[in-house]
Design a protein around this motif. Structure first.
Motif, PDB file in Angstrom:
ATOM      1  N   SER A   1       6.996  -0.218   7.663  1.00 42.66           N
ATOM      2  CA  SER A   1       5.625  -0.677   7.765  1.00 42.66           C
ATOM      3  C   SER A   1       4.769   0.401   8.438  1.00 42.66           C
ATOM      4  O   SER A   1       5.234   1.098   9.328  1.00 42.66           O
ATOM      5  CB  SER A   1       5.663  -1.938   8.612  1.00 42.66           C
ATOM      6  OG  SER A   1       4.429  -2.538   8.595  1.00 42.66           O
ATOM      7  N   THR A   2       3.527   0.550   7.975  1.00 43.68           N
ATOM      8  CA  THR A   2       2.614   1.523   8.587  1.00 43.68           C
ATOM      9  C   THR A   2       1.460   0.767   9.206  1.00 43.68           C
ATOM     10  O   THR A   2       1.067  -0.270   8.683  1.00 43.68           O
ATOM     11  CB  THR A   2       2.078   2.504   7.523  1.00 43.68           C
ATOM     12  OG1 THR A   2       1.703   1.752   6.365  1.00 43.68           O
ATOM     13  CG2 THR A   2       3.117   3.513   7.142  1.00 43.68           C
ATOM     14  N   ARG A   3       0.916   1.272  10.297  1.00 42.99           N
ATOM     15  CA  ARG A   3      -0.038   0.456  11.042  1.00 42.99           C
ATOM     16  C   ARG A   3      -1.416   1.071  11.151  1.00 42.99           C
ATOM     17  O   ARG A   3      -2.262   0.548  11.832  1.00 42.99           O
ATOM     18  CB  ARG A   3       0.492   0.190  12.461  1.00 42.99           C
ATOM     19  CG  ARG A   3       1.895  -0.373  12.505  1.00 42.99           C
ATOM     20  CD  ARG A   3       1.882  -1.870  12.448  1.00 42.99           C
ATOM     21  NE  ARG A   3       1.899  -2.376  11.108  1.00 42.99           N
ATOM     22  CZ  ARG A   3       2.043  -3.649  10.797  1.00 42.99           C
ATOM     23  NH1 ARG A   3       2.169  -4.549  11.715  1.00 42.99           N
ATOM     24  NH2 ARG A   3       2.025  -4.046   9.544  1.00 42.99           N
TER      25      ARG A   3
ATOM     26  N   LYS B   1       0.817  -1.217   0.000  1.00 45.35           N
ATOM     27  CA  LYS B   1       0.000   0.000   0.000  1.00 45.35           C
ATOM     28  C   LYS B   1       0.850   1.267   0.000  1.00 45.35           C
ATOM     29  O   LYS B   1       0.625   2.176  -0.801  1.00 45.35           O
ATOM     30  CB  LYS B   1      -0.907   0.023   1.252  1.00 45.35           C
ATOM     31  CG  LYS B   1      -1.837  -1.173   1.359  1.00 45.35           C
ATOM     32  CD  LYS B   1      -2.665  -1.118   2.626  1.00 45.35           C
ATOM     33  CE  LYS B   1      -1.918  -1.387   3.914  1.00 45.35           C
ATOM     34  NZ  LYS B   1      -1.435  -2.764   4.078  1.00 45.35           N
ATOM     35  N   THR B   2       1.832   1.316   0.906  1.00 48.16           N
ATOM     36  CA  THR B   2       2.618   2.548   1.043  1.00 48.16           C
ATOM     37  C   THR B   2       3.409   2.826  -0.234  1.00 48.16           C
ATOM     38  O   THR B   2       3.453   3.967  -0.712  1.00 48.16           O
ATOM     39  CB  THR B   2       3.563   2.423   2.254  1.00 48.16           C
ATOM     40  OG1 THR B   2       2.772   2.107   3.400  1.00 48.16           O
ATOM     41  CG2 THR B   2       4.297   3.712   2.508  1.00 48.16           C
ATOM     42  N   VAL B   3       4.019   1.795  -0.804  1.00 46.03           N
ATOM     43  CA  VAL B   3       4.797   1.985  -2.032  1.00 46.03           C
ATOM     44  C   VAL B   3       3.859   2.390  -3.177  1.00 46.03           C
ATOM     45  O   VAL B   3       4.179   3.270  -3.987  1.00 46.03           O
ATOM     46  CB  VAL B   3       5.578   0.698  -2.390  1.00 46.03           C
ATOM     47  CG1 VAL B   3       6.334   0.868  -3.702  1.00 46.03           C
ATOM     48  CG2 VAL B   3       6.554   0.334  -1.272  1.00 46.03           C
TER      49      VAL B   3
ATOM     50  N   VAL C   1      -6.718   7.653   0.647  1.00 48.57           N
ATOM     51  CA  VAL C   1      -6.802   7.191   2.035  1.00 48.57           C
ATOM     52  C   VAL C   1      -6.214   5.785   2.118  1.00 48.57           C
ATOM     53  O   VAL C   1      -6.680   4.863   1.450  1.00 48.57           O
ATOM     54  CB  VAL C   1      -8.272   7.169   2.518  1.00 48.57           C
ATOM     55  CG1 VAL C   1      -8.332   6.787   3.988  1.00 48.57           C
ATOM     56  CG2 VAL C   1      -8.932   8.519   2.307  1.00 48.57           C
ATOM     57  N   ASP C   2      -5.173   5.641   2.927  1.00 52.91           N
ATOM     58  CA  ASP C   2      -4.474   4.357   3.109  1.00 52.91           C
ATOM     59  C   ASP C   2      -5.003   3.744   4.408  1.00 52.91           C
ATOM     60  O   ASP C   2      -4.923   4.378   5.452  1.00 52.91           O
ATOM     61  CB  ASP C   2      -2.964   4.672   3.214  1.00 52.91           C
ATOM     62  CG  ASP C   2      -2.096   3.482   3.632  1.00 52.91           C
ATOM     63  OD1 ASP C   2      -2.617   2.367   3.765  1.00 52.91           O
ATOM     64  OD2 ASP C   2      -0.871   3.681   3.816  1.00 52.91           O
ATOM     65  N   TYR C   3      -5.583   2.549   4.352  1.00 51.17           N
ATOM     66  CA  TYR C   3      -6.019   1.913   5.603  1.00 51.17           C
ATOM     67  C   TYR C   3      -5.810   0.409   5.516  1.00 51.17           C
ATOM     68  O   TYR C   3      -5.880  -0.171   4.430  1.00 51.17           O
ATOM     69  CB  TYR C   3      -7.476   2.257   5.940  1.00 51.17           C
ATOM     70  CG  TYR C   3      -8.488   1.706   4.952  1.00 51.17           C
ATOM     71  CD1 TYR C   3      -8.830   2.410   3.810  1.00 51.17           C
ATOM     72  CD2 TYR C   3      -9.088   0.469   5.169  1.00 51.17           C
ATOM     73  CE1 TYR C   3      -9.741   1.901   2.903  1.00 51.17           C
ATOM     74  CE2 TYR C   3      -9.999  -0.052   4.264  1.00 51.17           C
ATOM     75  CZ  TYR C   3     -10.319   0.671   3.137  1.00 51.17           C
ATOM     76  OH  TYR C   3     -11.211   0.151   2.237  1.00 51.17           O
TER      77      TYR C   3
HETATM   78 MG   LIG Z   1       2.107   0.677   4.710  1.00 53.05          MG
END
Ligand SMILES: [Mg+2]
Ligand SMILES: Nc1nc2c(ncn2[C@@H]2O[C@H](COP(=O)(O)OP(=O)(O)OP(=O)(O)O)[C@@H](O)[C@H]2O)c(=O)[nH]1
Length: 471
Positions: free
Chosen positions: A105-107, A42-44, A138-140
């Protein structure tokens, strides 16, 4: 002084009204949800998508970009003041530094607004000036979506379901032993509740690492700032005849209900219900490498995720959405740069078969869905080598573990996706005639020409499907 203050106040008022009118009438907002299970990319994806919208030289299949109609694009303050901002600059910095690295990593949930100044096309082109379109990304975590199913269950029903599901899983042995040993009708002792919750969370994490996707409640794995709070200090317990006041089981039930009303519902109300377009990222190659069981689990996860987007699936949700629905959903297999392009059609076919199946099972109708194989950030180059007298299509990159260059051949994906999905469905233990390898490549050092974003595979096609019609 006073007069100025009043005048200023009036002026602000007018300005604000104007802003809202402008925004709603002339400046459409697209809310794009980006989700997927942990480490799906997701983040990339967001970082590269935004970089490639800001510098769109590598987006030929995004029509507005190809036609030269995106006159300007820029980052703007996001509309939601309480959602963390997606740390775009930090992630792009990591990916494009001299010795590039993948972002951490994002949480939790985060958001970013990109605004595009667009030249209209077609008949109106000569008549209209530039338009502004805001894209709120929106990243979730995908794990949060799977919590929707909890809303339909009482604590007793949920406990029964979970205990049955995990009965034979080795990862759950320690928790199950603890849950059997407690006297659930006895008075609540907080350390005991905490011990159970910790053991249950440990099981969920171990199950997730073993490739199971059915690891709800989602916040037990991704607690964020709720870690240690009572809404996360519960666990399933075997049913009892009675649940006396102040007993352990009564308190567990109360906390389960609190989790539903104070964690699950607000997420769906404040975030999910406002999404217009959705991309679900899937690490399909990782699942194929892990074997048939993991592929079958991925199929299950895709079905469950798709069913959260089904209007009428849940009374709470239908009430919340009141007819509004997500218009487009893209399922994208990420990290396709691990395969030579000669194998991309096979990976796409596997994704397409999976979503056809997920649509059938979720009885999904409504939103337009699409599946494709992409790489948000291409970390490899392609080559053909001779191996045991035959040509072999490989990719080359820098291994993350050793920092050394390597050529990599992951195995041959079948032309017919059913040759993979069939054994997975039938519960096979291992692939019959193939082993599939995965490798972790480090991002390649980049030298970008002015106007070009980072290299990718089919990110422009993904963007065209998701937002192209609004540009
Ligand atoms: Mg992430
Ligand atoms: N080769 C390659 N690897 C990728 C690509 N995208 C993601 N990866 C790999 O996948 C890992 C996870 O990517 P992220 O974007 O951090 O995934 P995420 O879904 O945000 O992960 P969480 O925040 O932990 O949920 C990265 O560290 C890379 O190793 C890609 O386009 N190509």
């Amino acid at each position: 002084m006073v007069i100025t203050a009043i005048a200023d106040g009036i002026w602000r008022g007018v300005e604000t009204v104007q802003d809202t009118v402008n925004e709603t009438l002339f400046e459409p907002v697209i809310r794009l949800g980006v989700t997927g299970l942990a480490r799906s990319g997701k983040t990339v994806f967001i970082t590269s998508l935004v970089a490639n919208l800001l510098d769109n030289g590598r987006m030929p299949h995004l029509l507005a970009a190809a036609e030269g109609r995106i006159v300007a694009s820029f980052l703007q303050p996001q509309p939601d003041d309480t959602v963390p901002r997606f740390a775009y600059e930090t992630y792009l910095g990591a990916l494009t530094s001299k010795t590039p690295s993948w972002p951490d990593s994002t949480r939790a949930i985060s958001e970013l607004r990109v605004s595009l100044r667009i030249k209209p096309n077609g008949l109106l082109a000569g008549l209209q000036g530039l338009r502004t379109v805001h894209l709120d990304i929106v990243d979730y975590p995908g794990e949060w979506l799977l919590d929707l199913a909890l809303l339909d269950l009482s604590y007793a029903q949920w406990s029964a379901q979970v205990l049955e599901r995990i009965e034979n899983r080795p990862q759950a042995a320690a928790f199950l032993a603890q849950a059997q040993a407690v006297d659930a009708q006895a008075k609540l002792e907080e350390p005991q509740a905490q011990g159970l919750a910790t053991a249950f969370a440990a099981y969920l994490n171990a199950a997730r690492d073993a490739g199971f996707y059915d690891c709800t409640p989602g916040r037990f794995i991704l607690p964020g700032d709720l870690a240690g709070s009572p809404v996360l200090t519960f666990a399933p317990l075997p049913a009892t005849d009675a649940s006396p006041r102040r007993s352990l089981i009564r308190e567990m039930e109360r906390r389960f209900e609190a989790y539903k009303s104070q964690v699950v519902r607000p997420f769906f109300r404040d975030h999910f219900s406002r999404i217009d377009r959705q991309v679900v990222l899937v690490d399909a190659l990782g699942a194929i490498h892990n074997g048939p069981q993991a592929v079958e689990d991925m199929r299950g996860a895709m079905t469950d995720i798709l069913s959260t987007f089904r209007p009428g699936r849940n009374a709470f949700l239908s009430n919340l959405l009141r007819g509004k629905r997500v218009e487009k959903i893209l399922f994208a297999a990420t990290k396709a740069d691990h395969l030579h392009h000669s194998q991309h059609p096979q990976l796409s076919a596997i994704m397409q078969a999976l979503i056809r199946d997920a649509r059938d099972r979720a009885q999904f109708a409504g939103a337009k869905t699409e599946a494709m194989a992409i790489a948000s950030l291409r970390a490899t180059t392609e080559d053909t080598v001779t191996h045991e007298g035959a040509d072999l299509d490989v990719v080359r990159g820098i291994l993350e573990s050793t920092g050394k260059a390597a050529a990599f051949y992951p195995g041959a994906l079948p032309n017919d996706p059913n040759h993979l999905l069939g054994p997975a469905r039938d519960g096979a233990e291992a692939w019959l005639d193939q082993d599939y390898q995965v490798m972790r490549f480090a991002p390649a050092p980049l030298t970008l020409r002015p106007g070009d974003g980072p290299p990718h595979l089919r990110l422009d096609r993904a963007a065209q499907f998701l937002i192209g019609d609004k540009l």
